[in-house]
Design a protein around this motif. Sequence first.
Motif, mmCIF file in Angstrom:
data_model
loop_
_atom_site.group_PDB
_atom_site.id
_atom_site.type_symbol
_atom_site.label_atom_id
_atom_site.label_comp_id
_atom_site.label_asym_id
_atom_site.label_seq_id
_atom_site.Cartn_x
_atom_site.Cartn_y
_atom_site.Cartn_z
ATOM 1 N N ASP A 1 -0.174 8.730 38.156
ATOM 2 C CA ASP A 1 -1.149 9.621 38.373
ATOM 3 C C ASP A 1 -1.704 9.852 39.682
ATOM 4 O O ASP A 1 -2.241 10.944 40.211
ATOM 5 C CB ASP A 1 -2.681 9.208 37.475
ATOM 6 C CG ASP A 1 -2.057 8.943 36.217
ATOM 7 O OD1 ASP A 1 -1.637 10.073 35.353
ATOM 8 O OD2 ASP A 1 -2.046 7.712 35.412
ATOM 9 N N VAL B 1 -10.522 3.619 43.286
ATOM 10 C CA VAL B 1 -11.148 4.807 42.335
ATOM 11 C C VAL B 1 -10.102 5.030 41.381
ATOM 12 O O VAL B 1 -10.528 5.247 40.242
ATOM 13 C CB VAL B 1 -11.209 5.994 43.419
ATOM 14 C CG1 VAL B 1 -11.304 7.086 42.385
ATOM 15 C CG2 VAL B 1 -12.460 5.781 44.148
ATOM 16 N N LYS C 1 -10.600 2.533 38.645
ATOM 17 C CA LYS C 1 -11.643 2.636 37.923
ATOM 18 C C LYS C 1 -11.680 3.798 36.844
ATOM 19 O O LYS C 1 -12.232 3.580 35.788
ATOM 20 C CB LYS C 1 -12.802 3.069 38.995
ATOM 21 C CG LYS C 1 -14.457 3.089 38.070
ATOM 22 C CD LYS C 1 -15.187 3.467 39.291
ATOM 23 C CE LYS C 1 -16.615 3.785 38.399
ATOM 24 N NZ LYS C 1 -17.672 4.206 39.542
ATOM 25 N N ASP C 2 -10.785 4.893 37.178
ATOM 26 C CA ASP C 2 -10.612 5.944 36.385
ATOM 27 C C ASP C 2 -9.478 5.658 35.253
ATOM 28 O O ASP C 2 -9.104 6.789 34.517
ATOM 29 C CB ASP C 2 -10.190 7.315 37.154
ATOM 30 C CG ASP C 2 -11.320 7.538 37.809
ATOM 31 O OD1 ASP C 2 -12.454 7.082 37.544
ATOM 32 O OD2 ASP C 2 -11.465 8.296 38.788
ATOM 33 N N LYS D 1 -6.215 5.111 35.927
ATOM 34 C CA LYS D 1 -4.934 5.989 36.544
ATOM 35 C C LYS D 1 -3.953 4.771 36.953
ATOM 36 O O LYS D 1 -4.439 3.845 37.524
ATOM 37 C CB LYS D 1 -5.391 6.981 37.401
ATOM 38 C CG LYS D 1 -6.382 8.105 36.891
ATOM 39 C CD LYS D 1 -6.769 9.007 38.225
ATOM 40 C CE LYS D 1 -7.448 10.160 37.796
ATOM 41 N NZ LYS D 1 -7.931 11.104 38.656
#
Length: 252
Positions: free
Chosen positions: A27, A67, A70-71, A73
């Motif tokens: 991703d 980040v 956290k998402d 990905k």
Amino acid sequence: MIHFVGAGSGAPDLITLRGKTFLEQADVIIYAGSLVNPQLLDYAKEGCEIYNSAKMTLEEVLDVMFVAEKDGKMTVRLHTGDPCLYGAIREQMDVLDEKGIEYDYTPGVSSFCGAASALNLEYTLPDVSQTVIITRMAGRTPVPEKEEIAKLASHGATMVVFLSTGLLEQLSQRLIAGGYAADTPAAIVYKATWEDEKAFVCTVGTLAETAARNHITKTALMIIGDVVTHSHYNRSELYNPAFTTEFREATK
């Protein structure tokens, strides 16, 4: 999950199958843009976020990873060659360990292997050299005093010198000070396995001259030692008909 992936020495089809699979699934890709072949990014899926770490600090690279984690990905951190050599991966892994973030590491084909392929040479020829020293000249990144080039050169082993194309006069001087003769075979390989690969055979004493004559100023490896010209060596005992192994009896 974060996957550290060795991009290979340059040619996009020299990445491992595992590394290619991770690129296709990622991703987020953070790639070392100053050295990684951008054709490898063609493996990325549509919508993948791509970051060029050549323009980023360590902290900025880590922030992108945080980040993405956290998402939920999947991230690929794409380093040149095999990142265990001059890849600056440990400093990233240490922070990920502190944060409890999972990662793994997929090796790649190092540029020192690609350089050998450019010259069709074997680094470890019987009765010539059975040791390969991988090192660099001191620059903005220092080298421990015990690993100074002349001290390593005193072994007379095959040497592969990274990150030193702009210091070839000094490299020759230190190699000669360490015991190599000025006429010892040497080679300069520019962008090994890339489409614009170039390879030049010279001597320890003519490294700088050869680079200047061929306009080589960066992205090259230097190979030092008699293996470069492979003019004399003994054949391998493993395939000698007079040699018994676990798998066959001697026939002579």
